[in-house]
Design a protein around this motif. Sequence first.
Motif, PDB file in Angstrom:
ATOM      1  N   LEU A 116       9.828  -3.220 -10.433  1.00 21.88           N
ATOM      2  CA  LEU A 116      10.136  -1.519 -10.297  1.00 21.88           C
ATOM      3  C   LEU A 116      11.401  -1.073 -11.074  1.00 21.88           C
ATOM      4  O   LEU A 116      11.711  -0.279 -11.228  1.00 21.88           O
TER       5      LEU A 116
ATOM      6  N   LEU B  53      15.254  10.468  -7.843  1.00 24.74           N
ATOM      7  CA  LEU B  53      16.553  10.236  -7.344  1.00 24.74           C
ATOM      8  C   LEU B  53      17.360  10.801  -8.147  1.00 24.74           C
ATOM      9  O   LEU B  53      17.787  10.498  -9.346  1.00 24.74           O
TER      10      LEU B  53
ATOM     11  N   PHE C  72      15.656   2.362  -4.584  1.00 24.76           N
ATOM     12  CA  PHE C  72      16.102   3.639  -5.252  1.00 24.76           C
ATOM     13  C   PHE C  72      16.658   2.780  -6.459  1.00 24.76           C
ATOM     14  O   PHE C  72      17.535   1.897  -6.731  1.00 24.76           O
ATOM     15  N   VAL C  73      16.381   3.228  -7.700  1.00 22.65           N
ATOM     16  CA  VAL C  73      16.464   2.713  -9.065  1.00 22.65           C
ATOM     17  C   VAL C  73      17.504   3.859  -9.679  1.00 22.65           C
ATOM     18  O   VAL C  73      16.905   4.967  -9.915  1.00 22.65           O
ATOM     19  N   SER C  74      18.423   3.330 -10.126  1.00 21.70           N
ATOM     20  CA  SER C  74      19.362   4.219 -11.245  1.00 21.70           C
ATOM     21  C   SER C  74      19.925   3.544 -12.334  1.00 21.70           C
ATOM     22  O   SER C  74      20.084   2.395 -12.068  1.00 21.70           O
TER      23      SER C  74
ATOM     24  N   GLY D 287       9.124   8.875  -6.726  1.00 17.33           N
ATOM     25  CA  GLY D 287       9.526  10.020  -6.659  1.00 17.33           C
ATOM     26  C   GLY D 287      10.863   9.895  -7.580  1.00 17.33           C
ATOM     27  O   GLY D 287      11.100   9.060  -8.408  1.00 17.33           O
TER      28      GLY D 287
ATOM     29  N   VAL E 109      19.736  10.679 -13.450  1.00 16.34           N
ATOM     30  CA  VAL E 109      18.344  10.786 -13.004  1.00 16.34           C
ATOM     31  C   VAL E 109      17.858   9.355 -12.776  1.00 16.34           C
ATOM     32  O   VAL E 109      17.705   8.892 -13.595  1.00 16.34           O
ATOM     33  N   GLY E 110      17.563   9.240 -11.517  1.00 13.21           N
ATOM     34  CA  GLY E 110      16.711   7.881 -11.355  1.00 13.21           C
ATOM     35  C   GLY E 110      15.409   7.987 -10.624  1.00 13.21           C
ATOM     36  O   GLY E 110      14.874   8.930 -10.618  1.00 13.21           O
ATOM     37  N   LYS E 111      15.089   6.702 -10.039  1.00 12.24           N
ATOM     38  CA  LYS E 111      13.664   6.751  -9.422  1.00 12.24           C
ATOM     39  C   LYS E 111      13.870   6.340  -8.197  1.00 12.24           C
ATOM     40  O   LYS E 111      14.582   5.599  -7.480  1.00 12.24           O
ATOM     41  N   LEU E 112      12.955   6.858  -7.172  1.00 10.80           N
ATOM     42  CA  LEU E 112      12.743   6.611  -5.609  1.00 10.80           C
ATOM     43  C   LEU E 112      11.100   6.057  -5.611  1.00 10.80           C
ATOM     44  O   LEU E 112      10.400   6.882  -6.083  1.00 10.80           O
ATOM     45  N   ILE E 113      10.963   4.956  -5.154  1.00 13.90           N
ATOM     46  CA  ILE E 113       9.605   4.305  -5.044  1.00 13.90           C
ATOM     47  C   ILE E 113       9.542   4.015  -3.763  1.00 13.90           C
ATOM     48  O   ILE E 113      10.405   3.118  -2.922  1.00 13.90           O
ATOM     49  N   GLU E 114       8.622   4.631  -3.057  1.00 14.62           N
ATOM     50  CA  GLU E 114       8.069   4.349  -1.750  1.00 14.62           C
ATOM     51  C   GLU E 114       6.919   3.558  -1.442  1.00 14.62           C
ATOM     52  O   GLU E 114       6.005   3.730  -2.213  1.00 14.62           O
ATOM     53  N   MET E 115       6.768   2.517  -0.557  1.00 13.97           N
ATOM     54  CA  MET E 115       5.833   1.674  -0.359  1.00 13.97           C
ATOM     55  C   MET E 115       5.715   1.228   0.958  1.00 13.97           C
ATOM     56  O   MET E 115       6.858   0.991   1.665  1.00 13.97           O
TER      57      MET E 115
ATOM     58  N   SER F 236       0.877  -1.415   0.001  1.00 16.01           N
ATOM     59  CA  SER F 236      -0.057  -0.092  -0.036  1.00 16.01           C
ATOM     60  C   SER F 236       0.994   1.248  -0.071  1.00 16.01           C
ATOM     61  O   SER F 236       2.088   1.181   0.102  1.00 16.01           O
ATOM     62  N   GLY F 237       0.263   2.228  -0.200  1.00 16.48           N
ATOM     63  CA  GLY F 237       1.005   3.771  -0.219  1.00 16.48           C
ATOM     64  C   GLY F 237       1.917   3.747  -0.825  1.00 16.48           C
ATOM     65  O   GLY F 237       3.148   4.357  -0.546  1.00 16.48           O
ATOM     66  N   VAL F 238       1.862   3.204  -2.232  1.00 20.29           N
ATOM     67  CA  VAL F 238       3.167   3.427  -3.203  1.00 20.29           C
ATOM     68  C   VAL F 238       3.117   4.882  -3.781  1.00 20.29           C
ATOM     69  O   VAL F 238       2.281   5.523  -4.165  1.00 20.29           O
ATOM     70  N   ARG F 239       4.420   5.413  -3.628  1.00 21.53           N
ATOM     71  CA  ARG F 239       4.673   6.630  -4.159  1.00 21.53           C
ATOM     72  C   ARG F 239       5.679   6.736  -4.883  1.00 21.53           C
ATOM     73  O   ARG F 239       6.795   6.183  -4.532  1.00 21.53           O
TER      74      ARG F 239
END
Lengths: 88, 88
Positions: B67, A43, B8-10, A41, B40-46, A36-39
């Motif tokens: 991801l 880096l 953290f995806v780079s 962003g 520039v990479g991605k940051l996925i929070e869950m 849940s709560g996937v966001r």
Amino acid sequence: MKYQVRVFVSLKPSILDPQGRTVERAVSHLGHDNVSGVRVGKLIEMVLEGERAAVEAQARELAGTVLSNPVMEDARVEIEELALQASV
Amino acid sequence: MKYQVRVFVSLKPSILDPQGRTVERAVSHLGHDNVSGVRVGKLIEMVLEGERAAVEAQARELAGTVLSNPVMEDARVEIEELALQASV
């Protein structure tokens, strides 16, 4: 001196995140129903050259203006000294 | 138990990053000429719910398959226990 700077940009909690919702649904369709709560962003990694204090101020300025939209996003900055042999 | 997972995806260092190049040029045009190696990479929070070991394995699996694209990207996973009052 060279510093590795990492800027973590995430949407403010009050802002809807359609990309995160899409990932959440996709993951749920794959059978992961405890997510849940996937966001989603950003880096941003970069190398800054200069004195530590100046680099810190510059990194924070870049993070808060060019690299993020302060109205909708939060930015967090991490700075790490680069060893000479690892310099780019 | 609930866990906050950050992925953290780079892009792998050998892969060209046009988005990073664009940011680098923009920043340089603004007068920041000590900035290099922008990526520039991605940051996925869950939030994942379950036993610690299961959540760790699941987070690594998600990070390496859904991801990120393991051919072009590196993924790093951070897991942190959520305090009960902070659960979502």
